[in-house]
Design an enzyme around this catalytic site. Sequence first.
Site: not given
Ligand code: 8YV
Length: 313
Positions: A235, A264, A282
């Site tokens: 993150r 973001e 991301h």
């Molecule tokens: C999400 C993510 O898949 O899984 C998570 O925690 O941060 C990402 O991989 C993404 O936000 C889906 O749109």
Amino acid sequence: MLLITRIIPDAVLARARAEYQTRELRHTGPFDPARLLSNLDGVTAILCNASDRFDAALINALPAAVKVIATYSVGVEHIDLDAAAARGIAIANTPDVLTDATAELALMLMLMAARRAGEGERLLRAGQWPGLTPTFLLGRDVHAKRLGIFGMGRIGRALARMAHGLNMEIHYHNRTRLPAVLEEGAIYHESDADFLGGIDFLSLNAPGGAGTKGWLNAARIAMLRPGAIVVNTGRGSIVDDDALIAALRSGHVAAAGLDVFNNEPALHPDYLTLENAVLMPHIGSATVETRNAMGFLALDGIASALQRFDKDQ
Ligand code: 8YV
């Protein structure tokens, strides 16, 4: 009725429409709580995204009919879990199915950052390749180097297994030491200094939230060996951007590979000025197979929660 906040893969949407009456917001850009609240009549389940923040105020404003919120992510720090529990709203996420895809992206960022792949591509596209010389665009070896993983959960452990293929020595730092069977030979470090001072690559794979916010700050960056390479697929909130940018500028951090950012999609603009930063939007879990699997798992979670609710009536 199932409310779906964002555009989701066709295969997942087809299953959702087969199983529920759906209300599809197909929202793009910053989350709009007011728009969500104005579309909840008849809704019992919500399928949201990691960029949709369900804070206590929003959760407390949800109609009583809403029984489950499923997030299209493994991360859940965008949802106030205590507020959801107080309302009796079940929360479902998508662990495991995205582990290898996200670990692959972390490995890709390590390689791209170490071998200056972004610079090379930009030079070629700009017609600025001067031709072969022994010192042109020198990067650093990845094989046989020391990889430090901050956050040795499922994704961190998958990355460690992949890094073994490059004969890397694995070090890690966690809230608690893993059992040996999960360590798979990785070297645990309790202290930041021991961990950060003995690695060549640092991969951030910890979850977001208050417990990791700003962990990679100026003091910890200073503990890294000069020339270390930092990768983040956890993150953005784990990183103090100003501190990392300063270290990238000074060269103390030779390069960074970043897939997640504070605020973001409005990442810190100074990252865009750095040739030694590899930047991805991301996309850690962004493969067809993985995003389908995540969506199906989210729908499974919704179905389970609604069945439990009906059973308890
Ligand atoms: C999400 C993510 O898949 O899984 C998570 O925690 O941060 C990402 O991989 C993404 O936000 C889906 O749109």
